[in-house]
Write a protein that holds these residues in place. Structure first.
Motif, PDB file in Angstrom:
ATOM      1  N   GLU A 145       4.010   1.559  -0.881  1.00 44.32           N
ATOM      2  CA  GLU A 145       4.775   1.655  -2.131  1.00 44.32           C
ATOM      3  C   GLU A 145       3.913   2.176  -3.272  1.00 44.32           C
ATOM      4  OE1 GLU A 145       6.975  -1.345  -5.322  1.00 44.32           O
ATOM      5  OE2 GLU A 145       6.393  -2.082  -3.340  1.00 44.32           O
ATOM      6  N   LYS A 146       2.724   1.602  -3.414  1.00 45.35           N
ATOM      7  CA  LYS A 146       1.853   1.988  -4.515  1.00 45.35           C
ATOM      8  C   LYS A 146       1.402   3.447  -4.402  1.00 45.35           C
ATOM      9  CE  LYS A 146       1.339  -1.861  -6.918  1.00 45.35           C
ATOM     10  NZ  LYS A 146       1.591  -1.952  -8.380  1.00 45.35           N
ATOM     11  N   LEU A 147       1.003   3.856  -3.203  1.00 41.97           N
ATOM     12  CA  LEU A 147       0.424   5.189  -3.056  1.00 41.97           C
ATOM     13  C   LEU A 147       1.468   6.286  -3.111  1.00 41.97           C
ATOM     14  CD1 LEU A 147      -2.452   4.701  -0.476  1.00 41.97           C
ATOM     15  CD2 LEU A 147      -2.358   4.247  -2.917  1.00 41.97           C
ATOM     16  N   THR A 148       2.627   6.074  -2.479  1.00 41.61           N
ATOM     17  CA  THR A 148       3.672   7.104  -2.553  1.00 41.61           C
ATOM     18  C   THR A 148       4.185   7.227  -3.980  1.00 41.61           C
ATOM     19  OG1 THR A 148       5.301   5.454  -1.830  1.00 41.61           O
ATOM     20  CG2 THR A 148       4.400   6.916  -0.155  1.00 41.61           C
ATOM     21  N   GLY A 149       4.296   6.097  -4.675  1.00 41.97           N
ATOM     22  CA  GLY A 149       4.718   6.143  -6.072  1.00 41.97           C
ATOM     23  C   GLY A 149       3.718   6.885  -6.931  1.00 41.97           C
ATOM     24  N   ALA A 150       2.433   6.626  -6.695  1.00 38.16           N
ATOM     25  CA  ALA A 150       1.388   7.297  -7.478  1.00 38.16           C
ATOM     26  C   ALA A 150       1.391   8.794  -7.238  1.00 38.16           C
ATOM     27  CB  ALA A 150       0.023   6.713  -7.114  1.00 38.16           C
TER      28      ALA A 150
ATOM     29  N   ARG B  53       4.435  10.488  -8.976  1.00 38.99           N
ATOM     30  CA  ARG B  53       4.684  10.186 -10.376  1.00 38.99           C
ATOM     31  C   ARG B  53       4.591  11.403 -11.291  1.00 38.99           C
ATOM     32  NH1 ARG B  53       1.915   5.194 -10.670  1.00 38.99           N
ATOM     33  NH2 ARG B  53       3.770   4.479  -9.593  1.00 38.99           N
TER      34      ARG B  53
ATOM     35  N   ALA C 113      -4.014   3.640  -5.987  1.00 37.13           N
ATOM     36  CA  ALA C 113      -2.973   4.252  -6.824  1.00 37.13           C
ATOM     37  C   ALA C 113      -3.578   4.758  -8.126  1.00 37.13           C
ATOM     38  CB  ALA C 113      -1.868   3.236  -7.102  1.00 37.13           C
TER      39      ALA C 113
ATOM     40  N   THR D 110      -3.873   8.849  -9.276  1.00 33.58           N
ATOM     41  CA  THR D 110      -3.288   9.336 -10.530  1.00 33.58           C
ATOM     42  C   THR D 110      -4.359   9.670 -11.561  1.00 33.58           C
ATOM     43  OG1 THR D 110      -2.953   7.012 -11.163  1.00 33.58           O
ATOM     44  CG2 THR D 110      -1.066   8.185 -10.249  1.00 33.58           C
TER      45      THR D 110
ATOM     46  N   THR E 224       0.822  -1.209   0.000  1.00 33.55           N
ATOM     47  CA  THR E 224       0.000   0.000   0.000  1.00 33.55           C
ATOM     48  C   THR E 224       0.853   1.256   0.000  1.00 33.55           C
ATOM     49  OG1 THR E 224      -1.719  -1.189   1.227  1.00 33.55           O
ATOM     50  CG2 THR E 224      -1.875   1.213   1.177  1.00 33.55           C
TER      51      THR E 224
ATOM     52  N   PRO F 269      -4.722  -1.603  -2.877  1.00 33.78           N
ATOM     53  CA  PRO F 269      -3.634  -0.628  -3.093  1.00 33.78           C
ATOM     54  C   PRO F 269      -3.526  -0.157  -4.537  1.00 33.78           C
ATOM     55  CG  PRO F 269      -2.891  -2.423  -1.684  1.00 33.78           C
ATOM     56  CD  PRO F 269      -4.229  -2.830  -2.220  1.00 33.78           C
ATOM     57  N   ASP F 270      -3.683  -1.092  -5.486  1.00 31.05           N
ATOM     58  CA  ASP F 270      -3.635  -0.705  -6.901  1.00 31.05           C
ATOM     59  C   ASP F 270      -4.816   0.183  -7.267  1.00 31.05           C
ATOM     60  OD1 ASP F 270      -1.293  -2.229  -7.959  1.00 31.05           O
ATOM     61  OD2 ASP F 270      -2.440  -3.925  -7.216  1.00 31.05           O
TER      62      ASP F 270
END
Length: 382
Positions: free
Chosen positions: A142-147, A150, A359, A363, A140, A355-356
């Protein structure tokens, strides 16, 4: 017929035919017969009301079966033999195989749990929460901070912020055959920008806590706690039946959140959405995830009008008919179709997919397309 096939048939037939079975197989047969042959079977099986007897039975099924099967058998025992009363005894409670369904049972029973058992109940819930956090938190975060990072790209990223897939694609022409590697002349990554409160994305989980949504409430509470730990997000958790409880201030302690939930009762989605409206500061930055089966016990017409108003104001409204691994949920088809007609995605989601999903929401992806690409059946409007 082979001896193994004969053995399996004898186990399937139960206590009536145990000739030729070994001592371990006889114990296995008796353990299953105690549950599955107890209804309408005089003198056969049964667990009775004896806590030691049930504890021994639980020990047997844990010996014979893996944890997922134990959880199914345990759940059957609660439903078929009305063993929930025994959960009020700390000695018995401590022997149970803990999972999300047991947590839901404890939450629903907490008003009846005596003081001597409450500490054991909290320990059981805490154990499940810790296991779920280990499983769900890393993906969760990883996915959200990356989103969220981005959209802020830079050609001078720190090493930890390099977007390696994009960097490799951008430097394929610099492949060095003799070294079997790419020499990157251009690095592509994410810039780290300090976010003010005005920049934050706001996620509001509005969760139906009626009895049919029990496991969804547990998972939603865990995810809310994980998201609340991210400084790049503003997260709120609102649970409702005919009353509304805002658990946002307790999100640092997931166990406290779960014991603040009141499972059961009716459903007033319209009132819950009205409360959420008062907490929305920036509609265009707000993602409202409504977790409910849409069986409205309040004003259904006003509920649908309120969803439409939220959508028109710029709120990203997503309706999850379930957030659990329990399979296809029962839901109000008419209300689901009406909300889908407002261009709000309506579908059920598993914890591993959540999580996906978030994300994609952060975005600003088309959630309907995202769901379709992930094999999720989305409700279509009539």
């Amino acid at each position: 017929m082979t001896s193994e096939r004969i053995r399996r048939w004898k186990l399937a037939l139960g206590d009536d035919d145990m000739d030729g079975l070994g001592e371990r197989d006889q114990r296995l047969s008796r353990a299953l017969s105690a549950l599955y042959e107890s209804e309408g079977s005089k003198g056969r099986g049964g667990l009775g009301a004896s806590s030691p007897k049930v504890s021994r039975w639980l020990g047997d099924i844990r010996e014979f079966f893996p944890a997922p099967v134990v959880q199914v058998i345990q759940k059957d025992a609660f439903e078929r033999l009305n063993l929930k009363a025994l959960m009020l005894e700390p000695e018995f409670l401590s022997t149970l195989e803990a999972d999300v369904h047991l947590v839901a049972d404890l939450i629903s029973l907490r008003g009846a749990i005596p003081e001597k058992t409450m500490e054991t109940a909290r320990m059981v819930v805490n154990r499940v929460v810790e296991d779920m956090m280990k499983r769900l938190q890393s993906k969760t975060v990883e996915k959200l901070t990356g989103a969220l990072n981005r959209s802020q790209r830079t050609c001078k990223p720190r090493h930890a912020d390099i977007d390696w897939p994009r960097t490799i694609r951008a430097n394929l022409r610099h492949y060095q055959k003799e070294f079997n590697t790419i020499v990157p002349e251009t690095l592509i990554g994410f810039s780290r920008k300090t976010r003010t409160r005005a920049d934050l994305d706001h996620v509001m989980l509005c969760v139906d806590q009626s009895g049919s949504m029990a496991s969804s409430v547990v998972y939603a509470s865990i995810f809310a706690a994980v998201m609340a730990s991210l400084p790049v997000l503003s997260t709120k958790l609102v649970c409702f039946d005919t009353a509304i409880v805002d658990l946002t201030e307790d999100l640092a302690d997931p166990v406290k959140v779960l014991f603040g939930v009141q499972l059961g009762g009716g459903t007033d989605i319209n009132a819950a959405l009205a409360y959420c409206e008062t907490k929305i500061e920036r509609p265009s930055k707000t993602h409202l995830v409504l977790v409910t089966d849409l069986y409205e016990g309040g004003d259904a017409t006003s509920m649908l009008a309120r969803v439409a108003a939220l959508k028109q104001s710029g709120v990203n409204v997503i309706v999850l008919l379930a957030l659990s691994d329990d399979g296809r949920p029962s839901y109000d088809v008419r209300h689901a179709g009406a909300i889908a007609a407002m261009d709000c995605p309506v579908f059920a989601c598993t914890p591993d997919q959540f999580p996906d999903l978030m994300a994609a929401a952060l975005t600003r992806q088309d959630i309907g397309q995202w769901a379709g690409a992930n094999g999720i059946e989305v409700v279509r409007h009539a």
